[in-house]
Design a protein around this motif. Structure first.
Motif, PDB file in Angstrom:
ATOM      1  N   ARG A  33       0.926  -1.283   0.083  1.00 34.29           N
ATOM      2  CA  ARG A  33      -0.028   0.062  -0.179  1.00 34.29           C
ATOM      3  C   ARG A  33       1.080   1.202   0.050  1.00 34.29           C
ATOM      4  N   ARG A  34       2.074   1.213   0.285  1.00 36.05           N
ATOM      5  CA  ARG A  34       3.268   2.176   0.141  1.00 36.05           C
ATOM      6  C   ARG A  34       3.651   2.355  -1.236  1.00 36.05           C
ATOM      7  N   LYS A  35       4.362   3.288  -1.407  1.00 43.60           N
ATOM      8  CA  LYS A  35       4.999   3.672  -2.798  1.00 43.60           C
ATOM      9  C   LYS A  35       5.973   2.505  -2.965  1.00 43.60           C
ATOM     10  N   PRO A  36       5.736   1.909  -4.418  1.00 41.29           N
ATOM     11  CA  PRO A  36       6.229   0.517  -4.749  1.00 41.29           C
ATOM     12  C   PRO A  36       8.119   1.029  -4.926  1.00 41.29           C
ATOM     13  N   CYS A  37       8.278   2.306  -5.249  1.00 39.06           N
ATOM     14  CA  CYS A  37       9.640   2.860  -5.358  1.00 39.06           C
ATOM     15  C   CYS A  37       9.523   4.324  -5.359  1.00 39.06           C
ATOM     16  N   CYS A  38      10.501   4.893  -4.758  1.00 44.39           N
ATOM     17  CA  CYS A  38      10.757   6.382  -4.810  1.00 44.39           C
ATOM     18  C   CYS A  38      12.047   6.679  -4.443  1.00 44.39           C
ATOM     19  N   GLY A  39      12.279   8.147  -4.688  1.00 49.21           N
ATOM     20  CA  GLY A  39      13.625   8.765  -4.184  1.00 49.21           C
ATOM     21  C   GLY A  39      13.251   9.217  -2.903  1.00 49.21           C
ATOM     22  N   GLY A  94      10.518   3.637  -0.536  1.00 53.25           N
ATOM     23  CA  GLY A  94       9.518   2.854  -0.885  1.00 53.25           C
ATOM     24  C   GLY A  94       9.785   1.297  -0.621  1.00 53.25           C
ATOM     25  N   ASP A  95       9.000   0.475  -1.091  1.00 51.52           N
ATOM     26  CA  ASP A  95       9.002  -0.853  -0.792  1.00 51.52           C
ATOM     27  C   ASP A  95      10.299  -1.234  -1.508  1.00 51.52           C
ATOM     28  N   ALA A  96      10.698  -0.876  -2.649  1.00 51.56           N
ATOM     29  CA  ALA A  96      11.785  -1.217  -3.192  1.00 51.56           C
ATOM     30  C   ALA A  96      13.122  -1.178  -2.439  1.00 51.56           C
ATOM     31  N   GLY A  97      13.085   0.201  -1.563  1.00 50.53           N
ATOM     32  CA  GLY A  97      14.197   0.516  -0.945  1.00 50.53           C
ATOM     33  C   GLY A  97      14.298  -0.500   0.446  1.00 50.53           C
ATOM     34  N   SER A  98      13.071  -0.779   0.817  1.00 53.24           N
ATOM     35  CA  SER A  98      12.852  -1.539   2.224  1.00 53.24           C
ATOM     36  C   SER A  98      13.443  -3.035   1.812  1.00 53.24           C
ATOM     37  N   ALA A  99      12.825  -3.601   0.328  1.00 59.78           N
ATOM     38  CA  ALA A  99      13.390  -4.941   0.071  1.00 59.78           C
ATOM     39  C   ALA A  99      14.658  -5.073   0.048  1.00 59.78           C
ATOM     40  N   LEU A 100      15.589  -4.275  -0.773  1.00 59.78           N
ATOM     41  CA  LEU A 100      16.709  -4.280  -0.975  1.00 59.78           C
ATOM     42  C   LEU A 100      17.493  -4.038   0.436  1.00 59.78           C
ATOM     43  N   PHE A 101      17.120  -3.263   1.323  1.00 59.07           N
ATOM     44  CA  PHE A 101      17.888  -3.338   2.788  1.00 59.07           C
ATOM     45  C   PHE A 101      17.616  -4.590   3.459  1.00 59.07           C
ATOM     46  N   THR A 102      16.619  -4.997   3.309  1.00 57.27           N
ATOM     47  CA  THR A 102      16.241  -6.286   3.948  1.00 57.27           C
ATOM     48  C   THR A 102      17.368  -7.531   3.272  1.00 57.27           C
ATOM     49  N   LEU A 103      17.342  -7.430   2.076  1.00 62.16           N
ATOM     50  CA  LEU A 103      18.362  -8.542   1.316  1.00 62.16           C
ATOM     51  C   LEU A 103      19.848  -8.109   2.112  1.00 62.16           C
ATOM     52  N   PHE A 104      20.244  -7.231   2.038  1.00 61.91           N
ATOM     53  CA  PHE A 104      21.362  -6.538   2.664  1.00 61.91           C
ATOM     54  C   PHE A 104      21.665  -7.197   3.934  1.00 61.91           C
ATOM     55  N   LEU A 105      20.647  -7.047   4.857  1.00 65.29           N
ATOM     56  CA  LEU A 105      20.568  -7.647   6.172  1.00 65.29           C
ATOM     57  C   LEU A 105      20.818  -9.199   6.161  1.00 65.29           C
ATOM     58  N   GLN A 106      19.670  -9.569   5.300  1.00 68.72           N
ATOM     59  CA  GLN A 106      19.863 -11.239   5.187  1.00 68.72           C
ATOM     60  C   GLN A 106      21.143 -11.551   4.580  1.00 68.72           C
ATOM     61  N   LYS A 107      21.590 -11.270   3.627  1.00 66.35           N
ATOM     62  CA  LYS A 107      22.968 -11.646   3.133  1.00 66.35           C
ATOM     63  C   LYS A 107      24.089 -11.244   4.078  1.00 66.35           C
ATOM     64  N   GLU A 108      24.091 -10.439   5.172  1.00 64.06           N
ATOM     65  CA  GLU A 108      24.819 -10.005   6.198  1.00 64.06           C
ATOM     66  C   GLU A 108      25.829  -9.215   5.455  1.00 64.06           C
ATOM     67  N   TRP A 109      25.773  -8.620   4.435  1.00 63.04           N
ATOM     68  CA  TRP A 109      26.537  -7.560   3.705  1.00 63.04           C
ATOM     69  C   TRP A 109      26.527  -6.279   4.690  1.00 63.04           C
ATOM     70  N   VAL A 110      25.590  -5.983   5.436  1.00 61.67           N
ATOM     71  CA  VAL A 110      25.734  -5.101   6.189  1.00 61.67           C
ATOM     72  C   VAL A 110      25.258  -5.611   7.683  1.00 61.67           C
ATOM     73  N   THR A 111      25.776  -4.979   8.707  1.00 64.39           N
ATOM     74  CA  THR A 111      25.165  -4.989  10.257  1.00 64.39           C
ATOM     75  C   THR A 111      24.691  -3.945  10.745  1.00 64.39           C
ATOM     76  N   ARG A 112      23.877  -3.965  11.525  1.00 64.17           N
ATOM     77  CA  ARG A 112      23.148  -2.639  12.548  1.00 64.17           C
ATOM     78  C   ARG A 112      23.824  -2.660  13.690  1.00 64.17           C
TER      79      ARG A 112
END
Length: 236
Positions: A173-179, A192-210
């Motif tokens: 229901r949010r913007k699929p993609c946005c700057g 947007g959803d694209a930014g959230s999904a990309l960050f989720t992948l980064f976390l899952q792959k352990e490319w980044v840590t919080r």
């Protein structure tokens, strides 16, 4: 010519103006701003944790939280005996990010006072922000993964996201993609959803840590390799 004065007090415009004043008032207190900035990491916090980060007494924190709740800026989730607070949604995070950018604006060339580690990589609610995120966004624009205005992934962008394993939500229901305007870099990063999904992948792959309790994000060794391979960005 007769001038007809309209009676105010029950008009929709009055309701809107009153609501705006209430929200602005809720944002006018430094302690409440500290609480909202802490919640910008996208996670839920207890009242005790928020009192520490805001540097105020627990009894005072309760009043501030009620004020933010009453104006719809945050929500409260109860789990067992504990109560957790988080932002009401990505629209509130967007509002805060825009306010940060506006408040940093000057008539002179901006000199950011943001700590270097936060400027490079941090969270913006549920997506990545900072210099790294801005550079990734610019790469996507140059490679035609995004439409020119950043409002949508192109067919090429969707293909690359699928190859990476990014799971997009077609029913969001949010913007699929946005700057999303980055308040420290004054340029856009992917929201947007694209930014959230990309960050989720980064976390899952352990490319980044919080960093626990903060918005700071660290890039791992495997993340450096992956980010260079995918986005041609060299991280030293």
């Amino acid at each position: 010519m007769n001038l007809v004065k309209t009676k105010r007090g029950s008009e929709p415009d009055d309701v809107l103006e009153t609501s705006m004043v209430m929200v602005a008032s809720a944002l006018s207190d430094p302690s409440r701003v500290s609480i909202l900035c802490a919640l910008m990491d996208g996670r839920a916090w207890t009242a005790t944790e928020l009192s520490v980060v805001a540097g105020i007494a627990a009894s005072t924190t309760s009043g501030h939280l009620n004020r933010l709740l009453g104006n719809g800026l945050i929500i409260c989730l109860t789990q067992g005996r504990h109560r957790y607070y988080s932002l009401s949604g990505n629209h509130i995070a967007g509002l805060l990010e825009n306010l940060m950018g506006f408040s940093m604006g000057t008539s002179k060339a901006p000199v950011s006072s943001t700590p270097v580690y936060l400027r490079y990589a941090r969270t913006c609610y549920d997506h990545l922000a900072g210099e790294l995120a801005v550079n990734i966004y610019e790469f996507m624009l140059q490679e035609k993964w995004l439409e020119a205005d950043g409002s949508e992934l192109t067919s090429a962008g969707k293909m690359h996201f699928e190859k990476m394993g990014v799971l997009l939500n077609s029913r969001t229901r949010r913007k699929p993609c946005c700057g999303c305007l980055d308040w420290s870099e004054r340029r856009f990063h992917l929201g947007g959803d694209a930014g959230s999904a990309l960050f989720t992948l980064f976390l899952q792959k352990e490319w980044v840590t919080r960093v626990q309790g903060y918005r700071e994000v660290n890039v791992t060794d495997s993340g450096r390799v992956a980010i260079y391979r995918l986005f041609k960005l060299k991280i030293t």
